[in-house]
Design a protein around this motif. Structure first.
Motif, PDB file in Angstrom:
ATOM      1  N   ARG A 101       0.845  -1.197   0.000  1.00 46.44           N
ATOM      2  CA  ARG A 101       0.000   0.000   0.000  1.00 46.44           C
ATOM      3  C   ARG A 101       0.884   1.252   0.000  1.00 46.44           C
ATOM      4  N   ALA A 102       0.380   2.315  -0.645  1.00 41.29           N
ATOM      5  CA  ALA A 102       1.134   3.565  -0.699  1.00 41.29           C
ATOM      6  C   ALA A 102       0.169   4.736  -0.780  1.00 41.29           C
ATOM      7  N   GLY A 103       0.694   5.930  -0.518  1.00 38.39           N
ATOM      8  CA  GLY A 103      -0.124   7.136  -0.592  1.00 38.39           C
ATOM      9  C   GLY A 103      -1.182   7.179   0.489  1.00 38.39           C
TER      10      GLY A 103
ATOM     11  N   LYS B  22       2.511   0.649 -10.649  1.00 36.97           N
ATOM     12  CA  LYS B  22       1.730   1.348  -9.629  1.00 36.97           C
ATOM     13  C   LYS B  22       0.422   1.883 -10.173  1.00 36.97           C
ATOM     14  N   THR B  23      -0.572   1.888  -9.324  1.00 37.94           N
ATOM     15  CA  THR B  23      -1.807   2.604  -9.620  1.00 37.94           C
ATOM     16  C   THR B  23      -1.572   4.069  -9.245  1.00 37.94           C
ATOM     17  N   LYS B  24      -2.549   4.891  -9.483  1.00 38.37           N
ATOM     18  CA  LYS B  24      -2.445   6.294  -9.096  1.00 38.37           C
ATOM     19  C   LYS B  24      -2.382   6.398  -7.576  1.00 38.37           C
ATOM     20  N   LEU B  25      -1.421   7.187  -7.078  1.00 40.13           N
ATOM     21  CA  LEU B  25      -1.306   7.398  -5.641  1.00 40.13           C
ATOM     22  C   LEU B  25      -1.917   8.743  -5.276  1.00 40.13           C
ATOM     23  N   PHE B  26      -2.758   8.736  -4.269  1.00 38.86           N
ATOM     24  CA  PHE B  26      -3.351   9.972  -3.777  1.00 38.86           C
ATOM     25  C   PHE B  26      -2.547  10.483  -2.594  1.00 38.86           C
ATOM     26  N   SER B  27      -2.432  11.796  -2.495  1.00 34.52           N
ATOM     27  CA  SER B  27      -1.706  12.379  -1.377  1.00 34.52           C
ATOM     28  C   SER B  27      -2.573  12.353  -0.125  1.00 34.52           C
ATOM     29  N   PRO B  28      -1.964  12.133   1.051  1.00 32.66           N
ATOM     30  CA  PRO B  28      -2.727  12.162   2.301  1.00 32.66           C
ATOM     31  C   PRO B  28      -3.359  13.528   2.512  1.00 32.66           C
ATOM     32  N   VAL B  29      -4.504  13.549   3.164  1.00 33.90           N
ATOM     33  CA  VAL B  29      -5.171  14.809   3.474  1.00 33.90           C
ATOM     34  C   VAL B  29      -4.366  15.522   4.559  1.00 33.90           C
TER      35      VAL B  29
ATOM     36  N   VAL C 149       2.765  12.632  -3.162  1.00 34.65           N
ATOM     37  CA  VAL C 149       3.471  11.378  -2.894  1.00 34.65           C
ATOM     38  C   VAL C 149       4.079  10.781  -4.153  1.00 34.65           C
ATOM     39  N   ASN C 150       3.501  11.087  -5.314  1.00 35.38           N
ATOM     40  CA  ASN C 150       4.091  10.587  -6.559  1.00 35.38           C
ATOM     41  C   ASN C 150       5.463  11.228  -6.778  1.00 35.38           C
ATOM     42  N   ALA C 151       5.558  12.538  -6.506  1.00 33.70           N
ATOM     43  CA  ALA C 151       6.846  13.228  -6.613  1.00 33.70           C
ATOM     44  C   ALA C 151       7.803  12.741  -5.524  1.00 33.70           C
ATOM     45  N   GLN C 152       7.264  12.461  -4.342  1.00 31.83           N
ATOM     46  CA  GLN C 152       8.084  11.949  -3.244  1.00 31.83           C
ATOM     47  C   GLN C 152       8.708  10.606  -3.607  1.00 31.83           C
ATOM     48  N   LEU C 153       7.937   9.752  -4.249  1.00 37.52           N
ATOM     49  CA  LEU C 153       8.437   8.442  -4.673  1.00 37.52           C
ATOM     50  C   LEU C 153       9.540   8.597  -5.714  1.00 37.52           C
TER      51      LEU C 153
END
Length: 336
Positions: A38-40, A67-74, A84-88
């Motif tokens: 799990r991610a994002g 990877k599927t699309k990762l959503f950023s945490p609220v 989080v995509n840029a973080q990865l």
């Protein structure tokens, strides 16, 4: 022995896309061992870090991820949201994103017969997100461009162009205005392309490049752009061939490749059971080809196009009313 792939699951419609892909791989007889992590936001909702050390170490170990699309945490309170995509990408040292732009038979598009590749530098530019507020109401953002990153990016682009059997590279820039930043980007391009006498190098100012892409797109073979321009042109190119459902992205680092779905949504936007699996199937096809599963990749693409051309089974975003399962099973029948 099956190939181990790190599979980053970002939740939302990614859960249904994963099941669709697994089913079609089974029908194809391709055995891939997915290490699902799990991610994002999906990971955070389960009490885990958005990008855990396990994610980074697993991808570095295998050298390959899907990877599927990762959503950023609220964000909480006044926290700034984290992409989080840029973080990865930063954690893995990914420096180039490759986006194939080509028609998918059965999807209506502005143009037919398009087939070019957009290569985007993904470490610098305004997307380095180096910015601050000088005084209230005045914000300064820095456009970061370095010779080292540009030279690496253009050498990668030229080697990729050769490997694909392509001949022409267009460098997209705004050096007429940003004479230092984009001037350096353009200068590095000219220096590198001179090392490849078998390739043709051309450059184009970004605003003209946008106009040319929507009016005469067949002139392009390989398009190389910085982070911001590349991001905009990627979606523009996708719009030319039927939308982001029919495109993929492959991110490259040193001994690392990350294949990603560039579209995903939460179930707030797409009802459960109604996800379009194509945004994950398209990068999976690129993955299969790179792993040497050329025939299964071709069969899967042909089956998808056959279903789309028939026009009877489509998800809501493609103009139909089919469920994820309906669409997946229609593709599966074409593979049998």
């Amino acid at each position: 022995m099956s190939q181990r792939i790190v599979f980053l699951q970002g939740g939302g419609i990614g859960l249904e896309q994963e099941q669709s892909l697994r089913h079609l791989l089974t029908v194809l007889g391709v055995k891939l061992e997915f290490q699902v992590i799990r991610a994002g936001r999906y990971a955070v909702e389960h009490g885990e870090p958005a990008i855990s050390p396990e994610v980074i170490s697993a991808i570095r170990e295998t050298g390959i991820a899907l990877k599927t699309k990762l959503f950023s945490p609220v964000p909480k309170g006044k926290e700034m949201p984290v992409n989080v995509n840029a973080q990865l990408r930063k954690a893995l040292g990914l420096f180039a994103s490759v986006r194939p732009i080509h028609n998918l038979a059965g999807l209506p598009s502005r143009f037919s017969g398009l087939n070019f590749v957009l290569v985007r530098e993904i470490t610098e530019d305004l997307y380095a997100a180096s910015e601050h507020e000088i005084v209230p109401g005045v914000v300064q953002s820095f456009k970061i461009v370095t010779e080292a990153a540009c030279l690496r990016f253009f050498r990668f682009t030229c080697e990729l162009t050769r490997a694909m059997g392509r001949k022409t590279v267009h460098c997209i820039h705004k050096a007429n205005i940003l004479k230092l930043a984009d001037g350096l980007f353009l200068d590095c391009f000219r220096r590198v392309i001179a090392e490849y006498p078998d390739l043709v190098g051309k450059d184009m100012i970004v605003d003209n490049g946008c106009m040319q892409m929507v009016s005469r797109p067949h002139q392009f073979d390989v398009v190389a752009a910085g982070n911001l321009y590349g991001d905009l042109l990627s979606d523009l190119g996708a719009g030319l061939v039927g939308g982001i459902s029919c495109t993929a992205s492959v991110n490259y680092g040193e001994n690392v490749k990350v294949y990603e779905a560039i579209f995903g949504a939460s179930h707030d936007q797409v009802p459960p059971g109604r996800a379009n699996p194509l945004p994950l199937l398209m990068p999976a096809i690129e993955l299969l080809r790179d792993l040497g599963y050329t025939d299964p990749a071709t069969r899967l693409l042909t089956a998808i196009e056959t279903v789309l051309q028939a026009g009877q089974v489509r998800t809501r975003d493609l103009g139909g009313s089919a469920s994820t399962t309906d669409f997946t099973e229609a593709i599966a029948r074409e593979l049998m």
